[in-house]
Design an enzyme around this catalytic site. Structure first.
Site, PDB file in Angstrom:
ATOM      1  N   ARG A 225     -14.026 -48.898  -4.040  1.00 42.56           N
ATOM      2  CA  ARG A 225     -13.773 -50.327  -4.221  1.00 42.56           C
ATOM      3  C   ARG A 225     -12.531 -50.470  -5.083  1.00 42.56           C
ATOM      4  O   ARG A 225     -12.282 -49.631  -5.972  1.00 42.56           O
ATOM      5  CB  ARG A 225     -14.949 -51.017  -4.929  1.00 42.56           C
ATOM      6  CG  ARG A 225     -16.165 -51.286  -4.062  1.00 42.56           C
ATOM      7  CD  ARG A 225     -15.900 -52.380  -3.019  1.00 42.56           C
ATOM      8  NE  ARG A 225     -17.079 -52.675  -2.235  1.00 42.56           N
ATOM      9  CZ  ARG A 225     -17.313 -52.185  -1.009  1.00 42.56           C
ATOM     10  NH1 ARG A 225     -16.449 -51.377  -0.441  1.00 42.56           N
ATOM     11  NH2 ARG A 225     -18.400 -52.521  -0.352  1.00 42.56           N
ATOM     12  N   HIS A 273      -8.713 -52.164   3.904  1.00 47.36           N
ATOM     13  CA  HIS A 273     -10.175 -52.026   3.785  1.00 47.36           C
ATOM     14  C   HIS A 273     -10.814 -51.755   5.159  1.00 47.36           C
ATOM     15  O   HIS A 273     -11.688 -52.495   5.623  1.00 47.36           O
ATOM     16  CB  HIS A 273     -10.802 -53.283   3.149  1.00 47.36           C
ATOM     17  CG  HIS A 273     -12.178 -53.040   2.597  1.00 47.36           C
ATOM     18  ND1 HIS A 273     -12.669 -53.678   1.485  1.00 47.36           N
ATOM     19  CD2 HIS A 273     -13.183 -52.232   3.030  1.00 47.36           C
ATOM     20  CE1 HIS A 273     -13.907 -53.267   1.245  1.00 47.36           C
ATOM     21  NE2 HIS A 273     -14.246 -52.391   2.186  1.00 47.36           N
TER      22      HIS A 273
HETATM   23  P1  NDP Z   1     -24.471 -43.869  -2.082  1.00 45.25           P
HETATM   24  O1  NDP Z   1     -25.308 -44.791  -2.883  1.00 45.25           O
HETATM   25  O2  NDP Z   1     -25.135 -43.052  -1.031  1.00 45.25           O
HETATM   26  O3  NDP Z   1     -23.725 -42.836  -3.062  1.00 45.25           O
HETATM   27  C1  NDP Z   1     -23.150 -43.264  -4.262  1.00 45.25           C
HETATM   28  C2  NDP Z   1     -22.748 -42.043  -5.059  1.00 45.25           C
HETATM   29  O4  NDP Z   1     -22.073 -42.491  -6.244  1.00 45.25           O
HETATM   30  C3  NDP Z   1     -23.956 -41.214  -5.540  1.00 45.25           C
HETATM   31  O5  NDP Z   1     -23.633 -39.845  -5.522  1.00 45.25           O
HETATM   32  C4  NDP Z   1     -24.130 -41.693  -6.987  1.00 45.25           C
HETATM   33  O6  NDP Z   1     -24.732 -40.757  -7.861  1.00 45.25           O
HETATM   34  C5  NDP Z   1     -22.687 -41.893  -7.389  1.00 45.25           C
HETATM   35  N1  NDP Z   1     -22.606 -42.764  -8.563  1.00 45.25           N
HETATM   36  C6  NDP Z   1     -23.027 -44.034  -8.707  1.00 45.25           C
HETATM   37  N2  NDP Z   1     -22.818 -44.456  -9.957  1.00 45.25           N
HETATM   38  C7  NDP Z   1     -22.256 -43.420 -10.624  1.00 45.25           C
HETATM   39  C8  NDP Z   1     -21.834 -43.221 -11.954  1.00 45.25           C
HETATM   40  N3  NDP Z   1     -21.932 -44.180 -12.878  1.00 45.25           N
HETATM   41  N4  NDP Z   1     -21.306 -42.030 -12.293  1.00 45.25           N
HETATM   42  C9  NDP Z   1     -21.221 -41.020 -11.384  1.00 45.25           C
HETATM   43  N5  NDP Z   1     -21.611 -41.147 -10.087  1.00 45.25           N
HETATM   44  C10 NDP Z   1     -22.125 -42.331  -9.733  1.00 45.25           C
HETATM   45  O7  NDP Z   1     -23.297 -44.747  -1.477  1.00 45.25           O
HETATM   46  P2  NDP Z   1     -22.452 -44.497  -0.141  1.00 45.25           P
HETATM   47  O8  NDP Z   1     -21.977 -43.097  -0.152  1.00 45.25           O
HETATM   48  O9  NDP Z   1     -23.209 -44.968   1.038  1.00 45.25           O
HETATM   49  O10 NDP Z   1     -21.237 -45.520  -0.364  1.00 45.25           O
HETATM   50  C11 NDP Z   1     -20.384 -45.395  -1.478  1.00 45.25           C
HETATM   51  C12 NDP Z   1     -19.424 -46.557  -1.566  1.00 45.25           C
HETATM   52  O11 NDP Z   1     -18.420 -46.446  -0.565  1.00 45.25           O
HETATM   53  C13 NDP Z   1     -20.004 -47.937  -1.311  1.00 45.25           C
HETATM   54  O12 NDP Z   1     -20.694 -48.424  -2.434  1.00 45.25           O
HETATM   55  C14 NDP Z   1     -18.768 -48.746  -0.997  1.00 45.25           C
HETATM   56  O13 NDP Z   1     -18.227 -49.298  -2.190  1.00 45.25           O
HETATM   57  C15 NDP Z   1     -17.801 -47.713  -0.428  1.00 45.25           C
HETATM   58  N6  NDP Z   1     -17.515 -47.954   1.006  1.00 45.25           N
HETATM   59  C16 NDP Z   1     -16.233 -48.245   1.384  1.00 45.25           C
HETATM   60  C17 NDP Z   1     -15.925 -48.438   2.697  1.00 45.25           C
HETATM   61  C18 NDP Z   1     -14.529 -48.691   3.122  1.00 45.25           C
HETATM   62  O14 NDP Z   1     -14.288 -48.959   4.312  1.00 45.25           O
HETATM   63  N7  NDP Z   1     -13.556 -48.598   2.241  1.00 45.25           N
HETATM   64  C19 NDP Z   1     -16.944 -48.342   3.757  1.00 45.25           C
HETATM   65  C20 NDP Z   1     -18.248 -48.023   3.266  1.00 45.25           C
HETATM   66  C21 NDP Z   1     -18.513 -47.852   1.929  1.00 45.25           C
HETATM   67  P3  NDP Z   1     -26.242 -40.265  -7.652  1.00 45.25           P
HETATM   68  O15 NDP Z   1     -26.152 -39.341  -6.454  1.00 45.25           O
HETATM   69  O16 NDP Z   1     -26.554 -39.556  -8.894  1.00 45.25           O
HETATM   70  O17 NDP Z   1     -27.070 -41.495  -7.387  1.00 45.25           O
HETATM   71  C1  OXD Z   2     -18.862 -51.106   2.990  1.00 44.08           C
HETATM   72  C2  OXD Z   2     -17.472 -51.489   3.227  1.00 44.08           C
HETATM   73  O1  OXD Z   2     -19.340 -51.180   1.857  1.00 44.08           O
HETATM   74  O2  OXD Z   2     -17.075 -51.655   4.397  1.00 44.08           O
HETATM   75  O3  OXD Z   2     -19.522 -50.696   3.978  1.00 44.08           O
HETATM   76  O4  OXD Z   2     -16.701 -51.607   2.274  1.00 44.08           O
END
Ligand code: NDP
Ligand code: OXD
Length: 310
Positions: A225, A273
């Protein structure tokens, strides 16, 4: 009771959602038509609903996020507190993210920006090449998407490190976690992929202090993000050479304002995005499965914890 799902999306994909849900006997309602169905809408599939909009649907039972990220659902009066929130976890979304991340890591690793500049100047200038296994890619956030990217990069031969909130154990990935694990993780990342969710803990995490922990000249790929990054610090790191390049898909303000310095910075590659876009045909399967689970009183999958922020 009728099975109605209302859909609020930025993309004009209503027809695709409608046919995917119709196959499961669920009627899709356009957001602009919702006033007519307020009392009978049981499910909402949304992107960035405004405060009060979901609360106006008294029959609502489940909220689905169109995105994997749920930061757009965090805030006062956005989701009524009694409603479960299911986020988007879908093989199509994961595949799209892996493509985008691998493309940008390889683009940086192979110095493609240099060859693109050379072509404009009609300059024939071969440069040395190094194997992937001489380089480390770090993935911040090794959940559904980051974990799949880490695995794909490992298959290409890179050394891969991952960072998460809780301890994780992924095959052949050097896993670090928590604030204590961050400096050692960052110190080795010649390419840093940021796939963290935006939460109160992660906002601004790509800042002058953390960027300074990277090896000099590192490449950054931010697909998590925009507000994970402090723009001034990122630009300063690019200008000083601490960062060699940045591929940015997400921004503090979207659309990125026309006068933003990122547009013209030679070290920055911009995409609007689109690293991975939700695909109705595959995402609907996971939504329909959760609707069935809910109806049968079974546990839902991939619920978000809005108090945690992801
Ligand atoms: P998940 O919830 O599966 O994974 C999130 C990861 O981030 C986990 O490993 C989690 O740790 C880690 N995390 C969260 N908070 C912290 C912290 N404070 N410190 C360290 N690690 C942390 O999410 P997704 O993989 O499904 O998606 C991730 C993000 O990708 C979404 O939230 C979105 O913002 C972004 N996204 C962007 C897109 C785009 O087109 N640009 C498309 C889709 C998503 P833990 O494993 O310990 O819980
Ligand atoms: C998502 C994105 O969170 O598209 O899936 O950013």
């Amino acid at each position: 009771m009728s099975q109605r799902i209302v859909i609020k999306t930025d993309f004009d994909l209503f027809d695709a959602w409608e046919s995917a849900f119709a196959a499961a006997g669920i009627e899709a309602i356009r957001w602009s038509d919702r006033e007519r169905f307020l009392d009978s809408i049981r499910y909402a599939l949304v992107w960035q609903p405004a405060p009060g909009e979901l609360a106006a649907m008294p029959a609502l039972e489940l909220v689905f996020s169109i995105g994997a990220g749920v930061d757009h659902l965090v805030g006062e009066n956005i989701v009524p507190p009694h409603l479960p929130v299911v986020r988007n976890v879908d093989p199509g979304l994961t595949a799209g993210m892996v493509e985008h991340v691998v493309y940008h890591v390889i683009r940086l690793h192979r110095g493609m920006a240099g060859y693109e500049t050379d072509q404009v100047a009609r300059r024939w200038c071969p440069r040395p090449q190094t194997p992937t296994w001489d380089h480390t890619v770090g993935v911040m956030g090794i959940g559904q998407l980051g974990g799949a990217c880490a695995e794909a990069l490992k298959h290409l031969g890179f050394r891969v490190a991952g960072w998460s909130r809780n301890p994780r154990n992924l095959p052949q990935i050097d896993c670090y976690h928590g604030n204590d694990g961050l400096p050692d993780f960052l110190a080795q990342c010649e390419f840093l992929v940021c796939l963290l969710p935006l939460t109160s803990d992660t906002r601004g995490i790509l800042n002058r202090h953390t960027l300074a922990m990277l090896p000099r000249g590192a490449g950054l790929i931010n697909v998590g993000r925009g507000p994970l990054a402090v723009d001034e610090d990122l630009l300063a790191a690019l200008d000083s050479g601490q960062l060699g390049a940045a591929a940015l898909d997400v921004f503090n303000q979207e659309p990125l304002p026309r006068d933003h310095p990122y547009w013209t910075h030679p070290g920055v590659t911009i995409t609007p995005h689109v690293a991975s876009i939700t695909m109705p045909a595959t995402s609907a399967l996971h939504i329909i499965d959760n609707i069935r689970r809910h109806q049968e009183g079974r546990e839902l999958t991939h619920t978000a914890d809005l108090s945690r922020g992801y």
